[in-house]
Design an enzyme around this catalytic site. Structure first.
Site, PDB file in Angstrom:
ATOM      1  N   CYS A   1     -35.146  -6.986 -19.079  1.00 29.75           N
ATOM      2  CA  CYS A   1     -34.487  -6.067 -20.009  1.00 29.75           C
ATOM      3  C   CYS A   1     -35.293  -6.133 -21.310  1.00 29.75           C
ATOM      4  O   CYS A   1     -36.473  -6.494 -21.281  1.00 29.75           O
ATOM      5  CB  CYS A   1     -33.000  -6.397 -20.189  1.00 29.75           C
ATOM      6  SG  CYS A   1     -32.623  -8.011 -20.893  1.00 29.75           S
ATOM      7  N   GLY A   2     -34.691  -5.770 -22.434  1.00 26.94           N
ATOM      8  CA  GLY A   2     -35.458  -5.804 -23.676  1.00 26.94           C
ATOM      9  C   GLY A   2     -35.849  -7.224 -24.052  1.00 26.94           C
ATOM     10  O   GLY A   2     -36.995  -7.505 -24.407  1.00 26.94           O
ATOM     11  N   THR A   3     -34.879  -8.116 -23.959  1.00 28.86           N
ATOM     12  CA  THR A   3     -35.096  -9.498 -24.389  1.00 28.86           C
ATOM     13  C   THR A   3     -35.126 -10.507 -23.238  1.00 28.86           C
ATOM     14  O   THR A   3     -35.523 -11.654 -23.447  1.00 28.86           O
ATOM     15  CB  THR A   3     -33.946  -9.926 -25.317  1.00 28.86           C
ATOM     16  OG1 THR A   3     -32.718  -9.770 -24.578  1.00 28.86           O
ATOM     17  CG2 THR A   3     -33.899  -9.069 -26.579  1.00 28.86           C
TER      18      THR A   3
ATOM     19  N   GLY B   1     -29.768 -10.443 -21.840  1.00 24.85           N
ATOM     20  CA  GLY B   1     -28.583  -9.800 -21.264  1.00 24.85           C
ATOM     21  C   GLY B   1     -28.545  -9.927 -19.751  1.00 24.85           C
ATOM     22  O   GLY B   1     -27.498 -10.255 -19.167  1.00 24.85           O
TER      23      GLY B   1
ATOM     24  N   ASN C   1     -34.710 -26.793 -12.218  1.00 22.55           N
ATOM     25  CA  ASN C   1     -33.381 -26.176 -12.266  1.00 22.55           C
ATOM     26  C   ASN C   1     -33.016 -25.412 -11.000  1.00 22.55           C
ATOM     27  O   ASN C   1     -31.913 -24.886 -10.900  1.00 22.55           O
ATOM     28  CB  ASN C   1     -33.287 -25.231 -13.472  1.00 22.55           C
ATOM     29  CG  ASN C   1     -33.792 -25.867 -14.745  1.00 22.55           C
ATOM     30  OD1 ASN C   1     -34.782 -25.434 -15.321  1.00 22.55           O
ATOM     31  ND2 ASN C   1     -33.155 -26.934 -15.186  1.00 22.55           N
TER      32      ASN C   1
HETATM   33  C1  RB5 Z   1     -32.666  -4.331 -25.830  1.00 23.69           C
HETATM   34  O1  RB5 Z   1     -32.809  -4.422 -27.210  1.00 23.69           O
HETATM   35  C2  RB5 Z   1     -31.430  -4.952 -25.325  1.00 23.69           C
HETATM   36  O2  RB5 Z   1     -30.267  -4.430 -25.876  1.00 23.69           O
HETATM   37  C3  RB5 Z   1     -31.317  -4.959 -23.811  1.00 23.69           C
HETATM   38  O3  RB5 Z   1     -32.391  -4.450 -23.108  1.00 23.69           O
HETATM   39  C4  RB5 Z   1     -31.205  -6.371 -23.374  1.00 23.69           C
HETATM   40  O4  RB5 Z   1     -32.283  -7.090 -23.871  1.00 23.69           O
HETATM   41  C5  RB5 Z   1     -29.959  -7.033 -23.714  1.00 23.69           C
HETATM   42  O5  RB5 Z   1     -29.851  -8.262 -23.701  1.00 23.69           O
END
Ligand code: RB5
Length: 160
Positions: free
Chosen positions: A66-68, A71, A100
């Site tokens: 995802c972005g980070t 999530g 782990n």
């Molecule tokens: C991106 O900024 C974010 O909101 C999404 O992709 C994810 O990283 C959430 O944790």
């Protein structure tokens, strides 16, 4: 191995890069759980699908983007028995498996570039859990199962 791959729209480009990398540079097979375009998609749904596939042994391991990377990890870890680790360096990626027994790694497309991400995935896929930290992983699994037991008890109680 069969590798389940997935992510949200923020992770789409990197997910495609990693899919191609695994298919072309390793012997592993990829199962793509989407996103299939850069159209907006909420990350929990895709993370749950990959976690479920791992949990049902339809795939051996997962890679979520995802972005980070956060999530999708948080969402995947809600699945009983799933250990998803966010890894942006090769050492952590190796240890996620070796220490782990993490069946899933997660990466953030806003955090790491494609070439470094390929190395991270390669490091993760190149090592195999050998039970070295079994006692510690067992403690996590045991604690989780206590909550699950309680949930089942609660559900049974509320259904009466
Ligand atoms: C991106 O900024 C974010 O909101 C999404 O992709 C994810 O990283 C959430 O944790």
């Amino acid at each position: 191995m069969k590798i389940g791959i997935g992510g949200d729209h923020h992770g789409y480009g990197l997910k495609e890069t990693l899919k191609k990398f695994i298919e072309e540079s390793t012997d592993h097979e990829v199962v793509d759980f989407g996103a299939h375009s850069s159209d907006a998609v909420d990350y929990p749904g895709v993370a749950f699908e990959v976690a479920e596939a791992v949990s049902e042994k339809k795939v051996d391991r997962g890679v979520l983007v995802c972005g980070t990377g956060l999530g999708v990890a948080i969402a995947a870890n809600k699945y009983p028995g799933i250990r998803a680790a966010t890894t942006h360096d090769t050492y952590s990626a190796e240890r996620a498996q070796l220490s782990n027994n993490a069946q899933i790694i997660t990466l953030g497309a806003q955090i790491i570039g494609p070439e470094a991400a390929k190395k991270v995935v390669e490091a993760y896929l190149n090592v195999e859990w050998s039970g070295g930290s079994q006692r510690k992983v067992d403690q996590i699994v045991d604690r989780e199962s206590q909550f699950l037991d309680q949930n089942f008890k609660d559900a049974a109680k509320s259904s009466c």
